[in-house]
Design a protein around this motif. Structure first.
Motif, PDB file in Angstrom:
ATOM      1  N   GLU A  33       2.549   7.999  -5.773  1.00 30.50           N
ATOM      2  CA  GLU A  33       2.582   7.860  -4.644  1.00 30.50           C
ATOM      3  C   GLU A  33       1.456   7.941  -3.575  1.00 30.50           C
ATOM      4  O   GLU A  33       1.418   7.690  -3.092  1.00 30.50           O
ATOM      5  CB  GLU A  33       3.034   9.638  -4.383  1.00 30.50           C
ATOM      6  CG  GLU A  33       4.729   9.658  -5.070  1.00 30.50           C
ATOM      7  CD  GLU A  33       5.328  10.806  -4.658  1.00 30.50           C
ATOM      8  OE1 GLU A  33       4.216  12.416  -4.636  1.00 30.50           O
ATOM      9  OE2 GLU A  33       6.200  11.433  -5.741  1.00 30.50           O
ATOM     10  N   ASN A  43       0.903   3.672  -3.262  1.00 36.48           N
ATOM     11  CA  ASN A  43       1.522   4.056  -2.302  1.00 36.48           C
ATOM     12  C   ASN A  43       0.635   4.501  -1.243  1.00 36.48           C
ATOM     13  O   ASN A  43       0.950   3.173  -0.075  1.00 36.48           O
ATOM     14  CB  ASN A  43       2.789   4.444  -2.673  1.00 36.48           C
ATOM     15  CG  ASN A  43       4.083   3.362  -1.563  1.00 36.48           C
ATOM     16  OD1 ASN A  43       3.394   2.381  -0.004  1.00 36.48           O
ATOM     17  ND2 ASN A  43       5.267   3.996  -1.181  1.00 36.48           N
ATOM     18  N   ALA A 103       9.617   0.368  -3.253  1.00 37.26           N
ATOM     19  CA  ALA A 103       8.609   1.949  -2.870  1.00 37.26           C
ATOM     20  C   ALA A 103       7.119   1.647  -1.514  1.00 37.26           C
ATOM     21  O   ALA A 103       7.184   2.905  -0.585  1.00 37.26           O
ATOM     22  CB  ALA A 103       7.954   3.132  -3.462  1.00 37.26           C
TER      23      ALA A 103
END
Length: 438
Positions: free
Chosen positions: A129, A132, A228
């Protein structure tokens, strides 16, 4: 007097040695898989059972894609990795990465920019996360770019003369695109605006110019990472092809040494000729193989006994071109004869059977050694995906090297030797001959 602070206690030594047999280490066969998503993102995974997972998100955003009016912007982009994003400032990003023991680094070459995450299996999901966020939501705030200028200045100041010579060599050989420097010019530090950087990132950090590689996890995980990413679906499609011109560039820096990079046109990445030239570069020699030892390579024998010097063959391959040559460091007074000797090797390259076999062994050692360096392996797989659309494991590459015959290498050398010479030189160049004198 040596400190004994870190010496293991006796009881620990006895306990360790009391085991009759060590536990058998589990070995997992490394398998690589790859695919291309509908968004044109190349995705690959090498599940080698490593307890540390490496995730590389790469883009076609190297220095060759820089606009002529924004040279050095790729260097600024790499240096700005980890600054404030849309969702978190740089302190929060650094703090969260530290809490889970993960790292994110940015690197690049003339064709690609790589963002690489290293994290343990237990903390992979929160680390992804953060990766990203770093890749997809960069903001390039002007005041943070100003605070980042000392880092750019340090990058330039830390460059070795050999790196400068190779950088000048590319400029002399290609002039534009592949000739663009990997590093921003000192005169342009502070001149790249936030708007220009955001426009460059939007045009080049896009899904159709992206490759996602995961080392230590499955293909499914790699697909999820790619899906993602919060990036534009389409970036710049055009790519100006490179043209090899040949020539020379020199940078007088003083000192007692001359640093010279000489090369001829090589072969594009993914071609059999590129691998053959990579073997030939190792066969020419990369310096002594033992500390303080003698250099008995073909390159050292060609230069002769002129005093202390260093010479190493190299081969670099890009999507549509390449360079095959030698980097030489020599005392300034000996530069004339040494450079001419190296030029003679490049114009008439001949290698014996034992030298070729030694080159194969050295190249295999490098390829297989990089397999232990997870970051290098992930970046290498990403580059393979961009170049060929498929991936080979280090073991498969080593097998391909073994299959090269002496005739294959001799033919590749013969073709390279017909090309025009290029030269980049830095240091004390008082006695370095010009290319047209070689």
């Amino acid at each position: 007097m040596a400190s004994k602070t870190f010496v293991a206690p006796l009881i620990r030594q006895v306990t360790t040695r009391s085991y009759a047999q060590a536990a058998t280490a589990s070995k997992k066969e490394a398998r690589v898989s790859s695919s291309i998503l509908p968004s044109k993102t190349f995705v690959a995974a090498l599940d080698n059972g490593s307890p540390v997972t490496r995730v590389t998100v790469a883009f076609r955003a190297g220095s060759r894609y820089e606009p002529a009016t924004e040279l050095g912007i790729s260097h600024v982009l790499r240096s700005a990795a980890g600054l404030t994003t849309k969702n978190a400032n740089s302190f929060i990003l650094a703090r969260k990465l530290a809490q889970i023991g993960a790292t994110v680094s940015a690197s690049g070459d003339r064709e690609f920019v790589y963002y690489t995450l290293e994290a343990s299996q237990d903390n992979l999901q929160p680390a992804l996360e953060l990766l990203n966020n770093v890749v997809s939501n960069q903001e390039f705030r002007p005041w943070e770019l100003d605070d980042n200028l000392p880092r750019l200045k340090f990058d330039i100041a830390a460059l070795s003369p050999q790196v400068r010579a190779v950088d000048l060599l590319h400029k002399a050989a290609y002039r534009r695109n592949l000739g663009n420097s990997l590093f921003i010019s000192p005169k342009r530090i502070g001149k790249v605006s936030s708007e220009s950087l955001q426009h460059f990132a939007t045009a080049n950090l896009a899904l159709n110019r992206c490759a996602v590689v995961v080392v230590g996890e499955s293909q499914d995980k790699a697909n999820l990472v790619a899906q993602a990413l919060q990036l534009s679906g389409s970036g710049a499609e055009t790519q100006e092809s490179s043209t090899y011109f040949g020539g020379e560039l020199r940078k007088e820096m003083g000192g007692d040494l001359a640093h010279v990079a000489l090369a001829v046109q090589g072969a594009p990445a993914g071609s059999p000729q590129a691998l053959a030239l990579a073997v030939a570069a190792k066969a020419l020699g990369c310096g002594p193989v033992t500390k303080w030892g003698a250099d008995n390579s073909p390159l050292a024998k060609a230069v002769g006994n002129i005093g202390p010097f260093a010479a190493a063959g190299f081969n670099v391959s890009y999507s549509d071109n390449g360079l095959f040559g030698v980097v030489l460091t020599v005392p300034k007074d000996e530069a004339n004869c040494a450079v001419k000797a190296v030029a003679g090797v490049l114009r008439n390259p001949t290698l014996s059977g034992p030298a070729i076999q030694a080159g194969k062994n050295a190249l295999k050692l490098q390829v297989l050694g990089e397999a232990d360096e997870g970051t290098s392996l992930a970046e290498s797989i990403a580059a393979q995906g961009f170049y060929t659309g498929s991936v080979k494991t280090p073991a498969e590459i080593a097998s391909t090297i073994d299959q090269l015959s002496s005739n294959d290498i001799a033919q590749a050398l013969s073709n390279a030797g017909k090309a025009k010479l290029s030269m980049g030189a830095a240091g004390n160049l008082a006695f370095v001959p010009y290319v047209d004198e070689l």
